[in-house]
Write a protein that holds these residues in place. Structure first.
Motif, PDB file in Angstrom:
ATOM      1  N   MET A 117       0.814  -1.114  -0.103  1.00 31.07           N
ATOM      2  CA  MET A 117      -0.124  -0.088  -0.072  1.00 31.07           C
ATOM      3  C   MET A 117       1.011   1.089   0.106  1.00 31.07           C
ATOM      4  SD  MET A 117      -3.154  -0.890   2.492  1.00 31.07           S
ATOM      5  CE  MET A 117      -4.640  -1.898   1.986  1.00 31.07           C
ATOM      6  N   ALA A 118       1.965   1.133   0.655  1.00 31.23           N
ATOM      7  CA  ALA A 118       3.061   2.238   0.534  1.00 31.23           C
ATOM      8  C   ALA A 118       3.506   2.562  -0.678  1.00 31.23           C
ATOM      9  CB  ALA A 118       3.966   2.183   1.784  1.00 31.23           C
ATOM     10  N   GLY A 119       3.882   1.597  -1.295  1.00 34.33           N
ATOM     11  CA  GLY A 119       4.307   1.662  -2.693  1.00 34.33           C
ATOM     12  C   GLY A 119       3.205   2.390  -3.631  1.00 34.33           C
ATOM     13  N   THR A 120       2.103   2.047  -3.400  1.00 30.45           N
ATOM     14  CA  THR A 120       1.018   2.329  -4.389  1.00 30.45           C
ATOM     15  C   THR A 120       0.695   3.697  -4.122  1.00 30.45           C
ATOM     16  OG1 THR A 120       0.081   0.081  -4.697  1.00 30.45           O
ATOM     17  CG2 THR A 120      -1.205   1.897  -5.053  1.00 30.45           C
ATOM     18  N   ASN A 121       0.675   4.171  -2.853  1.00 28.25           N
ATOM     19  CA  ASN A 121       0.634   5.709  -2.503  1.00 28.25           C
ATOM     20  C   ASN A 121       1.718   6.492  -2.813  1.00 28.25           C
ATOM     21  OD1 ASN A 121      -1.844   5.407  -0.964  1.00 28.25           O
ATOM     22  ND2 ASN A 121      -0.790   4.676   1.113  1.00 28.25           N
ATOM     23  N   ARG A 122       2.717   5.870  -3.289  1.00 28.72           N
ATOM     24  CA  ARG A 122       3.926   6.767  -3.555  1.00 28.72           C
ATOM     25  C   ARG A 122       3.670   6.857  -5.139  1.00 28.72           C
ATOM     26  NH1 ARG A 122       7.199   3.492  -0.260  1.00 28.72           N
ATOM     27  NH2 ARG A 122       7.612   2.244  -1.772  1.00 28.72           N
ATOM     28  N   LEU A 123       3.065   6.088  -5.697  1.00 26.27           N
ATOM     29  CA  LEU A 123       2.632   6.143  -7.274  1.00 26.27           C
ATOM     30  C   LEU A 123       1.444   7.121  -7.246  1.00 26.27           C
ATOM     31  CD1 LEU A 123       3.297   4.739  -9.987  1.00 26.27           C
ATOM     32  CD2 LEU A 123       1.579   3.126  -9.658  1.00 26.27           C
ATOM     33  N   LEU A 124       0.477   7.209  -6.299  1.00 32.63           N
ATOM     34  CA  LEU A 124      -0.487   7.945  -6.271  1.00 32.63           C
ATOM     35  C   LEU A 124       0.031   9.448  -6.183  1.00 32.63           C
ATOM     36  CD1 LEU A 124      -3.731   8.217  -6.434  1.00 32.63           C
ATOM     37  CD2 LEU A 124      -3.562   7.911  -3.905  1.00 32.63           C
ATOM     38  N   PHE A 125       0.906   9.681  -5.310  1.00 30.92           N
ATOM     39  CA  PHE A 125       1.627  10.973  -5.205  1.00 30.92           C
ATOM     40  C   PHE A 125       2.119  11.409  -6.719  1.00 30.92           C
ATOM     41  CE2 PHE A 125       5.066  13.814  -4.211  1.00 30.92           C
ATOM     42  CZ  PHE A 125       4.354  14.714  -3.693  1.00 30.92           C
ATOM     43  N   LYS A 126       2.864  10.568  -7.176  1.00 23.68           N
ATOM     44  CA  LYS A 126       3.377  11.051  -8.536  1.00 23.68           C
ATOM     45  C   LYS A 126       2.378  11.286  -9.650  1.00 23.68           C
ATOM     46  CE  LYS A 126       7.558   8.058  -8.039  1.00 23.68           C
ATOM     47  NZ  LYS A 126       8.075   6.866  -8.257  1.00 23.68           N
ATOM     48  N   GLN A 127       0.948  10.630  -9.514  1.00 24.57           N
ATOM     49  CA  GLN A 127      -0.025  11.027 -10.410  1.00 24.57           C
ATOM     50  C   GLN A 127      -0.424  12.308 -10.202  1.00 24.57           C
ATOM     51  OE1 GLN A 127      -3.732   9.729  -9.470  1.00 24.57           O
ATOM     52  NE2 GLN A 127      -4.405   9.329 -11.371  1.00 24.57           N
ATOM     53  N   ARG A 128      -0.495  12.767  -8.652  1.00 22.29           N
ATOM     54  CA  ARG A 128      -1.128  13.872  -8.449  1.00 22.29           C
ATOM     55  C   ARG A 128      -0.276  14.973  -8.565  1.00 22.29           C
ATOM     56  NH1 ARG A 128      -5.062  12.905  -4.277  1.00 22.29           N
ATOM     57  NH2 ARG A 128      -6.641  11.284  -5.320  1.00 22.29           N
ATOM     58  N   ALA A 129       1.301  14.659  -8.575  1.00 18.67           N
ATOM     59  CA  ALA A 129       2.150  15.802  -9.126  1.00 18.67           C
ATOM     60  C   ALA A 129       2.040  16.146 -10.435  1.00 18.67           C
ATOM     61  CB  ALA A 129       3.629  15.394  -8.605  1.00 18.67           C
ATOM     62  N   ALA A 130       1.788  15.103 -11.139  1.00 19.84           N
ATOM     63  CA  ALA A 130       1.841  15.369 -12.616  1.00 19.84           C
ATOM     64  C   ALA A 130       0.676  15.935 -13.009  1.00 19.84           C
ATOM     65  CB  ALA A 130       1.950  13.740 -13.541  1.00 19.84           C
ATOM     66  N   LEU A 131      -0.826  15.644 -12.215  1.00 21.33           N
ATOM     67  CA  LEU A 131      -1.825  16.306 -12.580  1.00 21.33           C
ATOM     68  C   LEU A 131      -1.794  17.649 -12.091  1.00 21.33           C
ATOM     69  CD1 LEU A 131      -4.814  15.944 -13.368  1.00 21.33           C
ATOM     70  CD2 LEU A 131      -5.342  15.729 -10.948  1.00 21.33           C
ATOM     71  N   ALA A 132      -1.049  18.291 -11.029  1.00 21.15           N
ATOM     72  CA  ALA A 132      -0.763  19.503 -10.796  1.00 21.15           C
ATOM     73  C   ALA A 132      -0.132  20.062 -11.944  1.00 21.15           C
ATOM     74  CB  ALA A 132      -0.105  19.488  -9.436  1.00 21.15           C
ATOM     75  N   LEU A 133       1.030  19.609 -12.256  1.00 19.57           N
ATOM     76  CA  LEU A 133       1.860  20.215 -13.432  1.00 19.57           C
ATOM     77  C   LEU A 133       0.989  20.307 -14.694  1.00 19.57           C
ATOM     78  CD1 LEU A 133       4.677  20.850 -14.629  1.00 19.57           C
ATOM     79  CD2 LEU A 133       5.023  18.550 -15.323  1.00 19.57           C
ATOM     80  N   PHE A 134       0.068  19.445 -14.907  1.00 19.35           N
ATOM     81  CA  PHE A 134      -0.857  19.685 -16.102  1.00 19.35           C
ATOM     82  C   PHE A 134      -1.742  20.949 -15.688  1.00 19.35           C
ATOM     83  CE2 PHE A 134      -5.084  18.817 -17.723  1.00 19.35           C
ATOM     84  CZ  PHE A 134      -4.630  18.567 -18.950  1.00 19.35           C
ATOM     85  N   ALA A 135      -2.384  20.869 -14.653  1.00 19.91           N
ATOM     86  CA  ALA A 135      -3.222  21.926 -14.338  1.00 19.91           C
ATOM     87  C   ALA A 135      -2.483  23.283 -14.603  1.00 19.91           C
ATOM     88  CB  ALA A 135      -3.943  21.860 -13.153  1.00 19.91           C
ATOM     89  N   ALA A 136      -1.454  23.419 -14.111  1.00 15.93           N
ATOM     90  CA  ALA A 136      -0.390  24.714 -13.968  1.00 15.93           C
ATOM     91  C   ALA A 136       0.113  25.115 -15.214  1.00 15.93           C
ATOM     92  CB  ALA A 136       0.810  24.553 -13.000  1.00 15.93           C
ATOM     93  N   ALA A 137       0.445  24.162 -15.967  1.00 19.50           N
ATOM     94  CA  ALA A 137       0.825  24.432 -17.428  1.00 19.50           C
ATOM     95  C   ALA A 137      -0.440  24.978 -18.337  1.00 19.50           C
ATOM     96  CB  ALA A 137       1.551  23.292 -18.063  1.00 19.50           C
ATOM     97  N   LEU A 138      -1.449  24.141 -18.035  1.00 15.60           N
ATOM     98  CA  LEU A 138      -2.700  24.557 -18.901  1.00 15.60           C
ATOM     99  C   LEU A 138      -3.088  26.056 -18.542  1.00 15.60           C
ATOM    100  CD1 LEU A 138      -4.699  23.425 -21.005  1.00 15.60           C
ATOM    101  CD2 LEU A 138      -5.981  22.713 -19.155  1.00 15.60           C
ATOM    102  N   LEU A 139      -3.139  26.335 -17.201  1.00 16.91           N
ATOM    103  CA  LEU A 139      -3.392  27.656 -16.815  1.00 16.91           C
ATOM    104  C   LEU A 139      -2.402  28.775 -17.344  1.00 16.91           C
ATOM    105  CD1 LEU A 139      -4.727  27.381 -13.216  1.00 16.91           C
ATOM    106  CD2 LEU A 139      -6.054  27.813 -15.343  1.00 16.91           C
TER     107      LEU A 139
END
Length: 147
Positions: A117-139
């Motif tokens: 679960m900890a390993g998957t949560n790290r993967l989830l954090f990476k997805q959220r960081a990529a989503l934040a970068l996506f939103a920031a670049a789109l704005l």
């Protein structure tokens, strides 16, 4: 609910992962359909900073989609684990399947559910960081687009 705390916890985690894999992917796909249409009508492709921001948006969208696919795969692995009565047999079944698929070598010891679960949560954090970068670049692309 089965009454088995291990199965219930694992199944709830798998369900959460499926939701977390789905909504960012749907958001990115929808934004990638609409953003180029809006950007082209505003002339963003002729403006270097806006075009660069749109390129970052596209790259981060690919990252979000790839990480969402990995999260969905992990959710299916956790569902497979939940189909077993205990943590040891569920973990062994997942490790065996990953070995047969040649995705991971056979481990010397089965990892605990908390480690997985900890390993998957790290993967989830990476997805959220990529989503934040996506939103920031789109704005940013919208900010730099000519009026």
């Amino acid at each position: 609910m089965t009454g088995n705390p291990y199965q219930d916890r694992t199944d709830r985690f798998a369900g959460m992962l499926m939701r977390q894999a789905g909504w960012p992917a749907a958001l990115v796909v929808a934004a990638n359909i609409l953003a180029p249409l809006a950007a082209s009508t505003r002339g963003a492709f002729e403006n270097l900073p806006a075009a660069f921001a749109l390129s970052i948006t596209a790259a981060s969208a690919v990252a979000v989609l790839a990480l969402s696919a990995l999260l969905a795969f992990d959710a299916l692995l956790f569902r497979m684990m939940a189909s077993h009565d205990d943590e040891a047999s569920g973990g062994a079944a997942v490790d065996d399947m990953l070995t047969r698929m040649r995705l991971k070598p056979a481990p010397s010891a089965t990892r605990s559910l908390d480690d997985r679960m900890a390993g998957t949560n790290r993967l989830l954090f990476k997805q959220r960081a990529a989503l934040a970068l996506f939103a920031a670049a789109l704005l940013a692309a919208g900010f730099w687009a000519p009026r």
